[in-house]
Design an enzyme around this catalytic site. Structure first.
Site, PDB file in Angstrom:
ATOM      1  N   LYS A   1      15.629  -3.954   4.870  1.00 34.94           N
ATOM      2  CA  LYS A   1      16.515  -3.164   3.896  1.00 34.94           C
ATOM      3  C   LYS A   1      18.028  -3.372   4.209  1.00 34.94           C
ATOM      4  O   LYS A   1      18.825  -2.449   4.619  1.00 34.94           O
ATOM      5  CB  LYS A   1      16.056  -1.556   4.393  1.00 34.94           C
ATOM      6  CG  LYS A   1      16.777  -0.498   3.438  1.00 34.94           C
ATOM      7  CD  LYS A   1      16.010  -0.246   2.167  1.00 34.94           C
ATOM      8  CE  LYS A   1      16.773   0.869   1.298  1.00 34.94           C
ATOM      9  NZ  LYS A   1      16.368   0.741   0.009  1.00 34.94           N
TER      10      LYS A   1
ATOM     11  N   ASP B   1      -0.875  -0.256   5.659  1.00 38.91           N
ATOM     12  CA  ASP B   1      -1.636   0.622   5.077  1.00 38.91           C
ATOM     13  C   ASP B   1      -1.726   0.548   3.439  1.00 38.91           C
ATOM     14  O   ASP B   1      -2.833   0.896   2.846  1.00 38.91           O
ATOM     15  CB  ASP B   1      -1.268   2.136   5.243  1.00 38.91           C
ATOM     16  CG  ASP B   1      -2.075   2.754   6.966  1.00 38.91           C
ATOM     17  OD1 ASP B   1      -2.136   1.886   7.755  1.00 38.91           O
ATOM     18  OD2 ASP B   1      -2.436   3.872   6.781  1.00 38.91           O
TER      19      ASP B   1
END
Ligand code: NAD
Ligand code: IPM
Ligand code: MN
Length: 347
Positions: free
Chosen positions: A183, A244
């Protein structure tokens, strides 16, 4: 010296003991007599017995083992927002840090037999074979934590050396491309991350293609164009979340294994990506395949038993091809039936 490998077995909580026992059954069939297990309380069950999620003795036992095989920890019984009370997850974080396991490898493969189990369209996921390389002992997980009645903070920190070593792991694992996820448009740690990855690439791995994605875009690309990825390297928290998400390419979080490596002088840790699944614990219906595939990673990475590792992976594939589906994959097979199915396909 006997050739028997010593395994520290940490079944943990919830479905952990169910899938751990199933994995031992499979390992006993694949490498009979070649592994010896010592079981230790870990996570919530250790809090109940000792007041802490991992005792010093358990950490020491893991340190001296040839490999650590862990199922899952946690559950509502130990859920608390009180920073002064112990949590099962502290055992896991303490173990990873205590063993120096900075590199967490999470392979994600679209299994042909399972394309119908994924919520994603077949033409999107076909051919997906990627590896999430998650930094595991740094970042916001391990920075200073502060808490008062009116305020809380978690510090995110990375050093150049921490980024260099995980970048090297990723470049070495790459077959065609490394996607570094950060980021860098907002976070200082991500800007350092990007600079270091760029430098390690230029100096040591110029033949591997390197691309950068911001984590929000990466989350989208992972479901839009998963087959475009080869190796994804990212920091601790982003890797937790993206793996996930990536699990849904396979159809279930119950399919994803992991290997945590990084300390050449100590054992690796092998565990499924999923948690203790309190909602289905104790019912004998957990999918044990992620645990079996984690055991296969142990055979490969800890002991170099490549053909035995492949034998487990192929048996899982063949069982699925022959229709094995636990409930998370849309079927009715129990943990015991899934274990039998895999055992019957071992060559
Ligand atoms: P989870 O992974 O335990 O469960 C998420 C969902 O996936 C649930 O619906 C669960 O039933 C299902 N699921 C997970 N594994 C499955 C399997 N093998 N077969 C069938 N279904 C499966 O995540 P959660 O509910 O967010 O967390 C529960 C507890 O587990 C928390 O305490 C969390 O901290 C802990 N946790 C531990 C680990 C670990 O030990 N490595 C990893 C993740 C979460
Ligand atoms: C995982 C888990 C752990 C993590 C938790 C249980 C501490 O979610 O292994 O992915 O966040 O690393
Ligand atoms: Mn996770």
């Amino acid at each position: 010296m006997s050739g028997i490998k010593q395994i520290a077995l940490l079944p943990g909580d919830g479905i952990g003991p169910e899938v751990a026992a199933a994995a031992v059954t499979v390992l006993d069939a694949v490498v009979p007599g070649r592994l010896a297990y010592t079981e230790h309380l870990f996570g919530g069950i250790s809090i109940d017995a000792h007041g802490v999620a991992m005792t010093d003795a358990t950490l020491e036992a893991c340190r001296t083992a040839d490999a650590v095989l862990l199922a899952a920890v946690g559950g509502p019984k130990w859920d608390t927002t009180d920073p002064d009370r112990p949590r099962p997850e502290q055992g896991l974080l303490g173990l990873r840090k205590g063993l120096g396991l900075f590199a967490n490898l999470r392979p994600v493969r679209a299994i042909e037999a399972l394309v119908d189990a994924s919520p994603l369209r077949e033409e999107r996921i076909a051919g997906t074979d990627l590896l999430v390389v998650r930094e595991l002992t740094g970042g916001i997980y391990f920075g200073e934590k502060r808490r008062t009645a009116e305020f809380a903070s978690d510090l995110c920190e990375y050093s150049v050396a921490e980024v260099e070593r995980i970048a090297r792991t990723a470049f070495r694992a790459a077959r065609r491309k490394v996607t570094s996820v950060d980021k860098a448009n907002v976070l200082e740690t991500s800007r350092l991350w990007r600079e270091v990855v760029v430098r390690v690439h230029a100096e040591e791995f110029p033949d591997v293609t390197l691309e950068h994605l911001l984590v929000d875009n990466a989350a989208m690309q992972l479901v839009a164009n998963p087959a475009d990825f080869d190796v994804i390297v990212t920091e601790n928290l982003f890797g937790d979340i993206l793996s996930d998400e990536a699990a849904m390419i396979t159809g279930s979080i119950g399919m994803l294994p992991s290997a945590s490596l990084g300390n050449p002088d100590g054992p690796g840790l092998f565990e499924p990506v999923h948690g203790s699944a309190p909602d289905i614990a104790g019912r004998g219906i957990a999918n044990p395949l992620a645990m079996f595939l984690s055991a296969a990673l142990m055979l490969r990475h800890a002991f170099d038993w490549e053909s035995e590792a492949t034998s487990v992976e192929s048996a899982v594939d063949r069982a699925l091809e022959n229709g094995l589906r636990t409930r998370d994959l849309g079927g009715t097979a129990t943990t015991a039936e899934a274990t039998e199915a895999v055992l019957s396909h071992l060559s």
